[in-house]
Design a protein around this motif. Structure first.
Motif, PDB file in Angstrom:
ATOM      1  N   GLY A 263       0.894  -1.346   0.038  1.00  0.00           N
ATOM      2  CA  GLY A 263      -0.006  -0.045  -0.130  1.00  0.00           C
ATOM      3  C   GLY A 263       0.777   1.343   0.002  1.00  0.00           C
ATOM      4  O   GLY A 263       1.393   1.745   1.097  1.00  0.00           O
ATOM      5  N   GLU A 266      -1.484   5.267  -0.302  1.00  0.00           N
ATOM      6  CA  GLU A 266      -2.808   5.133  -0.360  1.00  0.00           C
ATOM      7  C   GLU A 266      -3.411   5.888   0.662  1.00  0.00           C
ATOM      8  O   GLU A 266      -3.069   5.921   1.923  1.00  0.00           O
ATOM      9  N   ARG A 267      -4.898   6.047   0.711  1.00  0.00           N
ATOM     10  CA  ARG A 267      -5.731   6.646   1.718  1.00  0.00           C
ATOM     11  C   ARG A 267      -5.580   5.448   2.965  1.00  0.00           C
ATOM     12  O   ARG A 267      -5.539   4.357   2.906  1.00  0.00           O
ATOM     13  N   GLY A 268      -5.602   6.182   4.310  1.00  0.00           N
ATOM     14  CA  GLY A 268      -5.567   5.363   5.399  1.00  0.00           C
ATOM     15  C   GLY A 268      -6.713   4.619   5.485  1.00  0.00           C
ATOM     16  O   GLY A 268      -6.509   3.152   5.995  1.00  0.00           O
ATOM     17  N   GLU A 270      -8.159   3.060   3.338  1.00  0.00           N
ATOM     18  CA  GLU A 270      -8.164   2.009   2.405  1.00  0.00           C
ATOM     19  C   GLU A 270      -7.365   0.683   2.853  1.00  0.00           C
ATOM     20  O   GLU A 270      -7.616  -0.321   3.124  1.00  0.00           O
ATOM     21  N   MET A 271      -6.203   1.178   3.268  1.00  0.00           N
ATOM     22  CA  MET A 271      -5.057   0.276   3.971  1.00  0.00           C
ATOM     23  C   MET A 271      -5.898  -0.118   5.191  1.00  0.00           C
ATOM     24  O   MET A 271      -5.626  -1.270   5.653  1.00  0.00           O
ATOM     25  N   THR A 272      -6.529   0.299   6.232  1.00  0.00           N
ATOM     26  CA  THR A 272      -7.268  -0.071   7.488  1.00  0.00           C
ATOM     27  C   THR A 272      -8.026  -1.354   6.824  1.00  0.00           C
ATOM     28  O   THR A 272      -8.030  -2.185   7.444  1.00  0.00           O
ATOM     29  N   ALA A 298       2.446  -1.468   4.396  1.00  0.00           N
ATOM     30  CA  ALA A 298       1.243  -0.225   4.523  1.00  0.00           C
ATOM     31  C   ALA A 298       2.243   0.920   4.747  1.00  0.00           C
ATOM     32  O   ALA A 298       2.935   1.130   5.849  1.00  0.00           O
ATOM     33  N   THR A 300       1.028   4.724   4.396  1.00  0.00           N
ATOM     34  CA  THR A 300      -0.282   5.473   3.689  1.00  0.00           C
ATOM     35  C   THR A 300       0.057   6.782   3.414  1.00  0.00           C
ATOM     36  O   THR A 300       1.317   7.199   3.668  1.00  0.00           O
ATOM     37  N   SER A 301      -0.808   7.723   2.944  1.00  0.00           N
ATOM     38  CA  SER A 301      -0.442   8.918   2.222  1.00  0.00           C
ATOM     39  C   SER A 301      -0.058   9.974   3.366  1.00  0.00           C
ATOM     40  O   SER A 301       0.435  10.771   3.161  1.00  0.00           O
ATOM     41  N   ARG A 308       7.866   6.112   1.547  1.00  0.00           N
ATOM     42  CA  ARG A 308       7.265   5.873   0.450  1.00  0.00           C
ATOM     43  C   ARG A 308       7.807   5.497  -0.930  1.00  0.00           C
ATOM     44  O   ARG A 308       7.709   4.613  -1.735  1.00  0.00           O
TER      45      ARG A 308
END
Length: 585
Positions: A263, A266-268, A270-272, A298, A300-301, A308
């Motif tokens: 991931g 990506e938005r948190g 979605e990863m959650t 993971a 996230t953004s 990243r």
């Protein structure tokens, strides 16, 4: 490398701080060395050296870091820990296990500077040797096995940078990953724990032409645009078109032995969802938990942008490690656009000359380096293994002409273009069959002919031609209306509608329809073709198209996907369609 092996040096001093980019002076370092920055010891990596000035990208938030604080060099590049314990684990972008960090902090919010090894160095594993005293082993050879999870047997390898030699001791029993399990006559000691620099590909033998598909369980992909084991694919699409769900479906249902899910920015939420769902999902291949063959990364953004940039390298290195054991690995990178944006931000802070749309001039080279690490390989130990890479691309505004999408297109051989209009019409997977393609189709056809049906390529081509004809007719329909078309063209539109709704469309949330094996994919297509052939026979016999499309059996085509006993259902449906149409003339 131990602390004693590193070069003796003096620490440097921070000169300036610009977001994740820190410059230091008086630091004895080499490119890509890992350093610890500031009083809190934030992890970073050397990315530029110019005279006395060393530039570092820091993998953590740098607020509060000030000039004059120390910088300590480790003398080693960014590496990952490899060994038993990688599976069923969730990491951040630089391979810090999130559950271990949470226990250390006793909080879901992590303090800066906290660190933990990538695998548990204390846990003991049951090691079973596969070599005996007197055997000769070389780099990459399997010396023993460990039951890593209920699904995967972990193969302990001679590290690729070892010379190899004759085995003088190999014992079974319980060992932690730091203990020696096999000794060689030249003094080399083999442990279950290895380290490998993430930016360097692990050595392998010849890269072979893949001839077996990575079965995804998704009809539009397996049926029209298949990917090979060891292949590369891109999933570009605008916001809300279903990139993440499509990748999660591939992670759940693809017939790879190991899944590495990255991931990347990506938005948190979605990863959650991924982190919460994956441990609960059963593996369709074994019935065991899906996480037993999965590693999640993971980043996230809202996490630091520099981490990243490194997370895709962390993921591909873990994938190569399992490939060396002879496993087929599927790697999902969601999304490479966020990775490219991280490169752009760091490049701008380095004041490098920007390329198209502000991306660095080396964007294409970095994408190529990543995707080139995929493939179907002869490993150096005589086994075969593969890494299939599927990268999501998030073009701003759905513009496929932007640099990340275009550079990715030049590299990958499978292109699954997601369409916002299809997503708005609730057609999922929203893969546009007119814009997508697969360059693996011809080399995979022999496998489908041998394992599904000899006429697989011909039936698939019929579907492609029908959908292409529909696309042309729809332009006319928008101008003059459907009723102005000749009856044969009206019938073609009706057949194409069933191809779209019953074959290309698939319900990811239905227990049965979420996965479709190749036999079922083929039989659904042949059922629709049966209707096509019988319907055109009836039309030639003078039956009006309205009567043909009004037969009672026809709507049942749309219910094929949700049938568990699909073979009996389709046999009966084909017979009913044939009988009802022939009654009309």
């Amino acid at each position: 490398m131990s602390q004693a092996d590193t070069i003796v040096r003096e620490d440097g001093i921070i000169d300036s701080v610009s977001g994740p980019v820190v410059t230091a002076v008086d630091l004895d370092a080499r490119m890509n060395d890992v350093v610890y920055v500031g009083d809190e010891g934030l992890m970073g990596e050397v990315i530029e050296i110019e005279g006395e000035i060393t530039t570092i990208q820091v993998y953590e938030e740098t607020s509060g870091v000030a000039p004059g604080e120390p910088v300590e060099n480790t003398g080693e590049p960014l590496t990952v820990d490899l060994g038993p314990g990688l599976l069923d684990t969730i990491y951040d972008g630089v391979q810090r296990p999130l559950d271990v960090l949470q226990e250390k902090m006793n909080s879901a919010f992590l303090d800066r500077g906290v660190d933990a090894p990538g695998i548990d160095l204390e846990k003991e594993w049951e090691f079973t040797p596969e070599v005996e005293e007197g055997d000769t082993v070389e780099a990459g050879d399997v010396v023993g096995t460990v039951p890593e999870t209920v699904t995967i047997e972990h193969k302990v390898l001679v590290p690729p940078d070892y010379e190899g030699g004759e085995v003088v001791a190999a014992e079974s029993g319980e060992f932690n990953v730091e203990e020696t399990v096999v000794e060689l006559d030249n003094g080399e000691e083999i442990r279950m724990h290895q380290e490998w620099p993430v930016r360097e590909a692990r050595p392998a033998g010849d890269k072979k032409t893949p001839t077996e598909p990575l079965l995804t369980g998704q009809r539009v992909q397996d049926g029209l645009f298949p990917i090979a084991k060891g292949g590369t694919a891109a999933i570009p699409g605008p916001f809300g078109s279903g990139k993440t769900v499509t990748q999660q479906q591939l992670a759940k249902w693809s017939d790879a032995d190991i899944v590495v899910y990255i991931g990347c920015g990506e938005r948190g939420n979605e990863m959650t969802e991924v982190i919460e769902d994956f441990p609960e999902l059963p593996d369709p291949q074994t019935g065991n938990p899906l996480m037993a063959r999965t590693t999640l990364i993971a980043n996230t953004s809202n996490m630091p942008v520099a981490a990243r940039e490194s997370c895709v390298y962390t993921g591909i290195t873990i994938a190569e490690y399992y490939r060396d054991m002879g496993y087929d690995v599927a790697l999902m990178a969601d999304s490479t656009s966020r990775w490219a944006e991280a490169m752009r931000e760091i490049s701008s802070r380095l004041e490098e000359m920007p390329g198209e749309e502000g991306y660095p001039a080396y964007l294409a080279a970095r994408l190529s380096q990543f995707y080139e690490r995929a493939g179907y390989f002869d490993n150096i130990n005589g086994t075969e293994g593969s890494i299939s890479v599927v990268g999501a691309v998030s073009p701003p505004g759905g513009d496929f002409s932007e640099p990340v999408t275009q550079n990715t297109l030049r590299i990958v051989k499978c292109f699954w273009a997601l369409d916002a209009d299809l997503a708005e019409r609730r057609h999922f997977p929203s893969i546009n069959w007119n814009e997508s393609y697969s360059l693996y189709r011809e080399q995979l056809d022999p496998w489908f002919e041998d394992n599904v049906s000899e006429d697989w390529p011909e039936v698939r081509q019929w579907a492609v031609d029908t959908l292409d004809e529909e696309g042309e007719l729809q332009e006319i329909v928008q101008l003059v209306g459907k009723d102005a078309l000749p009856e044969d063209q009206q019938l073609t539109l009706e057949v194409a509608r069933y191809l779209r709704e019953a074959w290309l469309q698939q319900n990811a949330f239905h227990d049965v329809d979420t996965y479709c094996e190749p036999d079922k994919t083929y039989l659904i297509l042949t059922t629709i073709k049966t209707f096509n052939d019988e319907a055109f026979d009836a039309l030639e016999a003078g039956v009006p198209v309205e009567e043909i499309t009004a037969i009672e059996a026809l709507p049942r085509i749309n219910r094929i996907g949700v049938q568990e006993d699909y073979e009996a259902y389709m046999d009966e449906l084909k017979d009913d369609i044939t009988a009802q149409l022939r009654e009309l003339y």
